[in-house]
Each structure stands twice: as C-alpha cells, then as structure tokens.
Design a protein around this motif. Structure first.
Motif, short mmCIF file in Angstrom:
data_model
loop_
_atom_site.label_atom_id
_atom_site.label_comp_id
_atom_site.label_asym_id
_atom_site.label_seq_id
_atom_site.Cartn_x
_atom_site.Cartn_y
_atom_site.Cartn_z
N LYS A 180 59.42 47.33 30.09
CA LYS A 180 58.06 47.36 29.56
C LYS A 180 57.23 48.37 30.35
O LYS A 180 57.61 48.78 31.45
N PRO A 181 56.10 48.80 29.80
CA PRO A 181 55.26 49.76 30.53
C PRO A 181 54.79 49.21 31.87
O PRO A 181 54.62 48.00 32.04
N VAL A 182 54.58 50.13 32.81
CA VAL A 182 53.99 49.80 34.10
C VAL A 182 52.62 50.47 34.15
O VAL A 182 52.50 51.69 34.05
N VAL A 183 51.58 49.65 34.27
CA VAL A 183 50.20 50.14 34.23
C VAL A 183 49.56 49.95 35.59
O VAL A 183 49.47 48.82 36.09
N ASP A 184 49.13 51.04 36.22
CA ASP A 184 48.40 50.99 37.48
C ASP A 184 46.92 51.25 37.21
O ASP A 184 46.57 52.27 36.61
N VAL A 185 46.08 50.33 37.65
CA VAL A 185 44.63 50.46 37.48
C VAL A 185 43.99 50.57 38.85
O VAL A 185 44.06 49.64 39.66
N TRP A 186 43.35 51.70 39.12
CA TRP A 186 42.63 51.92 40.38
C TRP A 186 41.14 51.79 40.07
O TRP A 186 40.62 52.49 39.19
N GLU A 187 40.45 50.91 40.78
CA GLU A 187 39.07 50.61 40.43
C GLU A 187 38.27 50.19 41.66
O GLU A 187 38.83 49.91 42.72
N ASP A 188 36.96 50.14 41.49
CA ASP A 188 36.03 49.71 42.53
C ASP A 188 35.01 48.79 41.86
O ASP A 188 34.40 49.17 40.86
N PHE A 189 34.82 47.60 42.39
CA PHE A 189 33.95 46.62 41.74
C PHE A 189 32.50 47.09 41.59
O PHE A 189 31.76 46.54 40.78
N GLN A 190 32.08 48.08 42.37
CA GLN A 190 30.71 48.58 42.23
C GLN A 190 30.62 49.81 41.32
O GLN A 190 29.52 50.32 41.09
N CYS A 191 31.74 50.26 40.83
CA CYS A 191 31.78 51.48 40.02
C CYS A 191 31.26 51.20 38.60
O CYS A 191 31.86 50.41 37.88
N PRO A 192 30.16 51.83 38.18
CA PRO A 192 29.62 51.56 36.84
C PRO A 192 30.55 52.01 35.72
O PRO A 192 30.59 51.39 34.65
N VAL A 193 31.32 53.07 35.96
CA VAL A 193 32.26 53.54 34.93
C VAL A 193 33.41 52.54 34.81
O VAL A 193 33.93 52.30 33.71
N CYS A 194 33.80 51.94 35.93
CA CYS A 194 34.82 50.88 35.89
C CYS A 194 34.32 49.69 35.07
O CYS A 194 35.09 49.06 34.33
N SER A 195 33.04 49.40 35.20
CA SER A 195 32.46 48.31 34.42
C SER A 195 32.52 48.62 32.92
O SER A 195 32.82 47.74 32.11
N ARG A 196 32.26 49.87 32.57
CA ARG A 196 32.39 50.29 31.16
C ARG A 196 33.82 50.14 30.68
O ARG A 196 34.08 49.65 29.58
N PHE A 197 34.76 50.57 31.52
CA PHE A 197 36.18 50.46 31.17
C PHE A 197 36.56 49.00 30.99
O PHE A 197 37.26 48.64 30.03
N GLU A 198 36.11 48.14 31.89
CA GLU A 198 36.41 46.72 31.81
C GLU A 198 35.84 46.10 30.54
O GLU A 198 36.51 45.30 29.86
N ALA A 199 34.61 46.47 30.20
CA ALA A 199 33.98 45.91 28.99
C ALA A 199 34.76 46.28 27.74
O ALA A 199 34.88 45.47 26.81
#
Length: 222
Positions: free
Chosen positions: A63-82
């Motif tokens: 199956k695919p292997v997905v690596d997600v690099w993120e920062d809880f304060q990152c507003p763009v990460c919040s957009r991605f999460e939404a």
C-alpha cells in the motif's frame, strides 16, 4: 561633512564583525538542530527508521506510504488538515496506506509544546482526535499563549484526555527530546516548509495536489 580619519575603516570593521557574528549564530543553530538524542523517550508508535515519525499501519504491505511533515502552529497546515484531514484518517482506519506523521516545531515554543502533548495523547490512543482538535482550534497568532500547559490540558480534556498521566506528560515535557529528534531528521532531509507531503518517498506537487482533495487522493492512491 567632516569625518574622523579612519572612520570608514572602523565602520567597515563593525559591519564585517556583525556579518561574522550572524554567520556564526547560523552555524550554531544548524549544528544544534541537526543533533538528535538516541535516548529520547518516545511513544510506542514512533519509528526511528521512519524519521522518528508517528507511524500508523506500520506492518501494512503493498500500500502507499504517506509521510506528512507539519507544525501545529502552521496556518497552511491547518488549511491542509481542514481539506484532507478526514481523508488521511480514512487512509489510516481503513488500512489503505501506511501513514507517518512528523511533528515539526519551526514556529516556536508552542509548536514544541503542542507536539509533545500530541505524543502524550498517543500514549492513550487519542493522537488523531487530539491532532484534529489542535488544528480546528489553532490560534490566528503564533506563540499566542494558547498552546501552553493549561491550553493543552484543556484541549486534551475536550477529546477525553483527563488522566493524571496525560497531565504529567504534558506539563513535564516528557517527549521534548523526541520533538528535537523529529526536527533534526527534518533538517537532514531539507524539509524547510510545512506542510510537506511525500508519497512512496517522493514529494507530491504542492502547487496542484495539496489543496485539491481529488488531486491529493489521486496522488496517494493513483
């Protein structure tokens, strides 16, 4: 305007000295951020072989292997999460992919505290719920005081994390060395922005796939 003899030379030395100082500070920061601790406490789902990431479906094959690099304060990460968070959780719960979450701390002290708290949540199998809550309630201002001890305990309580063990883990910074290890691994891999997503070891196109749900799903599952 009259100037003192040698004034230009003195100014030049000051400028050169400041440049050397800035470069030296940069080198020190780089060295510190590239160091990792082999004895750092980490949740059981963390894999050193996977960049100290939080691993879901570790034994999944074919199956695919997905690596997600993120920062809880990152507003763009919040957009991605939404946009994609529910889909990523579906990949995990339906065992459609091995997912590795790397919690970076680019943005400052509260990124470190939030990442540590998320690791504490993982100890009680609440990582995904806590992860979603933090992004849904992200402060519009970085290092605003929201994700300090009291705020993180309140966030934990909102998803059912009320144990004394969770509180002690959060307030003691039990996994802070692990957070440093994630940062060091990210630095070695030249991860310099968040979010950054890899599928099967290759970064997907952030310009076309990150914020188009259908394109993201296609990048993951083909």
């Amino acid at each position: 305007m009259a100037t003192k003899p040698g004034g230009d030379k003195i100014t030049r030395y000051i400028v050169i000295g400041m440049v050397v100082f800035v470069v030296a500070i940069g080198v020190v920061f780089s060295l510190v951020s590239s160091k990792s601790s082999g004895s750092a406490a980490a949740p059981s789902s963390v894999s050193k072989a996977d960049g100290y990431g939080m691993v879901f479906n570790a034994d999944l094959k074919g199956k695919p292997v997905v690596d997600v690099w993120e920062d809880f304060q990152c507003p763009v990460c919040s957009r991605f999460e939404a946009l994609n968070g529910a889909y990523v959780q579906q990949l995990i719960t339906e065992k459609k992919a091995k997912v590795i979450v790397h919690l970076l701390s680019f943005i400052g002290p509260e990124s470190i505290l939030a990442a540590n708290a998320a690791a504490c949540a993982a100890d009680e199998n609440k990582f995904l719920a806590f992860h979603s809550y933090l992004y849904a309630h992200q402060s519009p201002t970085e290092n605003s005081g929201l994700w300090t001890g009291a705020g993180l305990l309140k966030a934990g309580a909102a998803v059912g994390l009320t144990s004394s063990e969770f509180a002690a883990c959060v307030t003691s910074g039990n996994y802070s060395d692990w957070v440093t290890n994630v940062a060091a691994d990210g630095a070695k891999k030249n991860i310099n922005s968040t979010p950054t997503i890899f599928v099967n070891g290759k970064e997907i196109d952030r310009n076309t796939a990150y914020f188009d749900a259908a394109a993201f799903a296609k990048a993951v599952e083909g």
